[in-house]
Motif scaffolding. Sequence first.
Motif, PDB file in Angstrom:
ATOM      1  N   ASP A 119      18.554 -45.638 -17.895  1.00  0.00           N
ATOM      2  CA  ASP A 119      19.165 -45.239 -19.163  1.00  0.00           C
ATOM      3  C   ASP A 119      19.131 -46.394 -20.166  1.00  0.00           C
ATOM      4  O   ASP A 119      19.236 -47.566 -19.778  1.00  0.00           O
ATOM      5  N   ASN A 120      19.030 -46.036 -21.436  1.00  0.00           N
ATOM      6  CA  ASN A 120      19.168 -46.988 -22.544  1.00  0.00           C
ATOM      7  C   ASN A 120      18.125 -48.100 -22.593  1.00  0.00           C
ATOM      8  O   ASN A 120      18.375 -49.151 -23.182  1.00  0.00           O
ATOM      9  N   THR A 180      14.586 -44.169 -23.275  1.00  0.00           N
ATOM     10  CA  THR A 180      15.281 -43.537 -24.395  1.00  0.00           C
ATOM     11  C   THR A 180      14.297 -42.704 -25.213  1.00  0.00           C
ATOM     12  O   THR A 180      14.595 -41.561 -25.583  1.00  0.00           O
ATOM     13  N   ASP A 240      20.850 -44.363 -12.299  1.00  0.00           N
ATOM     14  CA  ASP A 240      22.038 -44.749 -13.067  1.00  0.00           C
ATOM     15  C   ASP A 240      23.259 -43.947 -12.617  1.00  0.00           C
ATOM     16  O   ASP A 240      23.133 -42.840 -12.081  1.00  0.00           O
ATOM     17  N   SER A 268      27.094 -43.840 -16.749  1.00  0.00           N
ATOM     18  CA  SER A 268      25.967 -44.266 -17.583  1.00  0.00           C
ATOM     19  C   SER A 268      25.255 -43.050 -18.169  1.00  0.00           C
ATOM     20  O   SER A 268      24.955 -43.005 -19.361  1.00  0.00           O
ATOM     21  N   HIS A 269      25.009 -42.035 -17.323  1.00  0.00           N
ATOM     22  CA  HIS A 269      24.353 -40.806 -17.795  1.00  0.00           C
ATOM     23  C   HIS A 269      25.195 -40.103 -18.860  1.00  0.00           C
ATOM     24  O   HIS A 269      24.659 -39.591 -19.835  1.00  0.00           O
ATOM     25  N   PHE A 280      24.821 -42.028 -22.050  1.00  0.00           N
ATOM     26  CA  PHE A 280      23.439 -41.863 -22.519  1.00  0.00           C
ATOM     27  C   PHE A 280      23.265 -40.485 -23.155  1.00  0.00           C
ATOM     28  O   PHE A 280      22.750 -40.351 -24.270  1.00  0.00           O
ATOM     29  N   TYR A 319      22.746 -39.913 -27.328  1.00  0.00           N
ATOM     30  CA  TYR A 319      21.484 -39.363 -27.843  1.00  0.00           C
ATOM     31  C   TYR A 319      21.492 -37.835 -27.913  1.00  0.00           C
ATOM     32  O   TYR A 319      20.451 -37.229 -28.148  1.00  0.00           O
TER      33      TYR A 319
END
Length: 154
Positions: free
Chosen positions: A41-42, A47, A73, A77-78, A81, A85
């Motif tokens: 992620d990220n 991304t 992740d 975190s997900h 994320f 986005y």
Amino acid sequence: MRLKVGDKIPNFKAKDANGNDFDSSAIVGVKPLVVYFYPKDNTPGCTAEACSFRDQYEDFKDLGAEVIGISSDSVTSHQQFAQHYRLPFILLSDNDKKIRKLFGVPSSLLGLLPGRVTYVVDKNGIIKMVFDSMMAAKHISKALEMVREISSLN
């Protein structure tokens, strides 16, 4: 062992970005799937890939397909994320890398990075395409092309 075209997708379970239990058997056999594994992620490539899947998501949905992104992740975190986005598709946390191993997704960059592989699966659970490339941007068009092809057969 790496899964290849013609193989049946294995059943897998994981936590989604909301912490809910996901079981692939609930959608395998119901609709075509795009299952994509990505490193992290990220990060710039991941991304860009996720945002491209987001931007084309309606095209996949219009063809009856679901998109599932998988990385190691955490659920947290997900969640961040996906919120940051505005990702409308399923993100699964494979923190023990069991799903990655089940699919046989190879590592890249001398084994330092988890690989980036996209699988397109027909509604019967049969793998129709495996696209293994660290070029994040290429995955979406390849996947959409294959989903269009299998949808036109139904």
